[in-house]
Design a protein around this motif. Sequence first.
Motif, PDB file in Angstrom:
ATOM      1  N   ARG A  96       0.738  -1.059   0.120  1.00 12.15           N
ATOM      2  CA  ARG A  96       0.112   0.251  -0.030  1.00 12.15           C
ATOM      3  C   ARG A  96       0.730   1.239  -0.091  1.00 12.15           C
ATOM      4  O   ARG A  96       0.715   2.354  -0.717  1.00 12.15           O
ATOM      5  CB  ARG A  96      -0.830   0.017   1.198  1.00 12.15           C
ATOM      6  N   ARG A 106       2.148   1.415  -3.548  1.00 12.23           N
ATOM      7  CA  ARG A 106       1.309   2.171  -4.548  1.00 12.23           C
ATOM      8  C   ARG A 106       0.999   3.417  -4.465  1.00 12.23           C
ATOM      9  O   ARG A 106       0.771   4.337  -5.321  1.00 12.23           O
ATOM     10  CB  ARG A 106      -0.007   1.112  -4.382  1.00 12.23           C
ATOM     11  N   ARG A 107       0.989   3.913  -2.858  1.00 17.39           N
ATOM     12  CA  ARG A 107       0.607   5.455  -2.560  1.00 17.39           C
ATOM     13  C   ARG A 107       1.676   6.259  -3.250  1.00 17.39           C
ATOM     14  O   ARG A 107       1.308   7.284  -3.836  1.00 17.39           O
ATOM     15  CB  ARG A 107       0.375   5.539  -1.184  1.00 17.39           C
ATOM     16  N   LEU A 119      -9.211   0.856  -8.029  1.00 19.73           N
ATOM     17  CA  LEU A 119      -8.504   1.262  -6.833  1.00 19.73           C
ATOM     18  C   LEU A 119      -9.029   0.590  -5.702  1.00 19.73           C
ATOM     19  O   LEU A 119      -8.216  -0.086  -5.115  1.00 19.73           O
ATOM     20  CB  LEU A 119      -8.677   2.893  -6.673  1.00 19.73           C
ATOM     21  N   HIS A 120     -10.436   0.312  -5.675  1.00 16.03           N
ATOM     22  CA  HIS A 120     -10.842  -0.560  -4.475  1.00 16.03           C
ATOM     23  C   HIS A 120     -10.527  -1.715  -4.654  1.00 16.03           C
ATOM     24  O   HIS A 120     -10.069  -2.604  -3.858  1.00 16.03           O
ATOM     25  CB  HIS A 120     -12.282  -0.354  -4.340  1.00 16.03           C
ATOM     26  N   ARG A 160      -6.934  -2.422  -3.631  1.00 18.46           N
ATOM     27  CA  ARG A 160      -6.735  -2.173  -2.207  1.00 18.46           C
ATOM     28  C   ARG A 160      -6.947  -3.692  -1.526  1.00 18.46           C
ATOM     29  O   ARG A 160      -6.526  -4.074  -0.675  1.00 18.46           O
ATOM     30  CB  ARG A 160      -7.629  -1.259  -1.545  1.00 18.46           C
ATOM     31  N   ARG A 161      -8.082  -4.270  -2.186  1.00 19.90           N
ATOM     32  CA  ARG A 161      -8.446  -5.486  -1.564  1.00 19.90           C
ATOM     33  C   ARG A 161      -7.441  -6.435  -1.790  1.00 19.90           C
ATOM     34  O   ARG A 161      -7.277  -7.438  -1.025  1.00 19.90           O
ATOM     35  CB  ARG A 161      -9.912  -5.897  -2.214  1.00 19.90           C
ATOM     36  N   GLU A 165      -4.045  -6.090  -1.996  1.00 18.30           N
ATOM     37  CA  GLU A 165      -2.769  -6.007  -1.629  1.00 18.30           C
ATOM     38  C   GLU A 165      -2.481  -6.687  -0.639  1.00 18.30           C
ATOM     39  O   GLU A 165      -3.341  -6.724   0.389  1.00 18.30           O
ATOM     40  CB  GLU A 165      -2.771  -4.175  -1.418  1.00 18.30           C
TER      41      GLU A 165
END
Length: 591
Positions: A371, A374-375, A436-437, A440-441, A443
């Motif tokens: 995360r 990625r950010r 994006l969601h 995130r799930r 990662e």
Amino acid sequence: MFLRCSCRKKDGKEHRYWSIVENKRVGDGRVVQRHVLYLGEINSTQELAWRKSIEVFQDGQARPTTVALFPEDRCEALIPDESIVRVRLSELRLYRPRQWGACWLVVELWRELELDRFWGERLPTSRKGTRWGQVLLVLVAYRLIAPGSEWRLHREWFGRSALGDLLGADFSLADSHKLYACHDLLLQHKQALFNHLVGRWRDLFNLSFEVLLYDLTSTYFESNPPEDEKDKRRFGYSRDKRSDCVQVVIALIVTQQGFPLAYEVLAGNTADNTTLRGFLHKIESQYGKARRIWLMDRGIPTEEVLQEMRQADPPVNYLVGTPKGRLNRLEKLLLEKPWQNVRPGVEVKLLAQEGELYVLAQSNDRVQKERSIRRRQLKWLWARLKQLSAMTLTREQLLMKLGAAKQKTPSVWRLIEIEVDNQQPSFTYRLHREKLHSARRREGRYLLRTNLTETDPAKLWGFYLQLVAVEEAFKNLKGDLAIRPIFHQHEDRVEAHIFVSFLAYCLHVTLTERLRMLAPGLTARSVLEKFAAVQMIDVHLPTTDGREIILTRTTQPEPELRLLLNKLKLELPAQPRPKISAAQATSASAL
């Protein structure tokens, strides 16, 4: 000496790195601190072991004593003896400084693996007196200590090393023709070497070979494609990002600790999923059938090979990563399953299907790391797109800059929708929230596939993490051992070059295992560099009767190296005996 800890936050996680530090007093009275050994991340037990070793080492240091010095010209009065030789201290000369410590350590590892006996039986001395086993040792030591071309070894490196002194040989070991000819004698003994090394590692470290890691890499050549169609140097998928160069593929099998069991050199255009079946038969024919667990990354096994592994007698167990496309197909079924804690910070979901077990694993540390990455990338890409939107560019320039941004951040590029105007040099962009969601799930999650249906999920997760061992092997081959560039032009010598690199890696991993047991936190490369500080030098003392006393001496090890020798349970050999030359000139008294 003492231990010092430094903390650093990286990708959302705090890391603690340890070093051994020494206080040194300088000329103006100040005390400065010198970093002696870098240990990296070690656990509390290893930290305590290092503290005790430092205390024992310092307590064992010799106390300063007072000695009496007598003038040289009064020696005859003090010790009346006709055997006394007068030396001209003012004419003392030093010759041939050469690197000794790392060479000595490599020779010790070579003998520990009994490779001197193994190659002595298979590479006997030639009729001209060439000791091929020692020539091979020179090639392997060079590859481990200061890798480069055979020409550089012949031209300069051997003369700057003490290998000749350690082996009781001269410069004939570094003759360029012998270095190249030695390659032609090696490949026929490859299988016998595998069997010998497995036996030695089992005796030295009590290793088990039940869990095997399998992976492939490639190495390229900066040369024209060979004209022979059967040559293994071919264009193919390059893991080194050098698709413009021909290459060969290296398939490697290692144990959990990184000890290599076998390797093979394949054509550069070999597909990964066509190699496994041959290696399964190779290992069974060489070491017999047994219940082994094969760990592989996704893309290596095919469905047909996995089916054969399940139906074998006895079944061949496997644990393999799966492509994310399979996670899409199984996501609905996995949503219904509960999470199970297998260790602090790691959860799994289990799904049994058609004689296999699918394991969806989630690591909290990995979630934070992925995360954070990625950010950071998304933040950079968003700022870059804002800059490009404000620039005055032609449409071609805009497309080129967008392509460069995509190449730098390919993993987050798909999270942004970009529309370029068909006529004008302008574009619009927005965040794709659904993707994006979804990202995130996923990662920090891995979908594993195995036929070990009754094995503890925590153990399966631990097995999969061990795939880093084979990645570390490739990293050492390409980094520390510098398997590239390959200068040979004949295919057999190309494979022999890889064979020499494999032998050097065997010494490298043996030293690494010794360090893991006795001096945790240190790397093989850092230890070789510490040993390389010990030099050998020839001291010439002329006498008054025209002779010369020759003292071949090694420099005394620094405190950190003495600590290392103590930890590794090694003892440096005694200094060579002095030699005195015959009279070559009329004595001064006769003149």
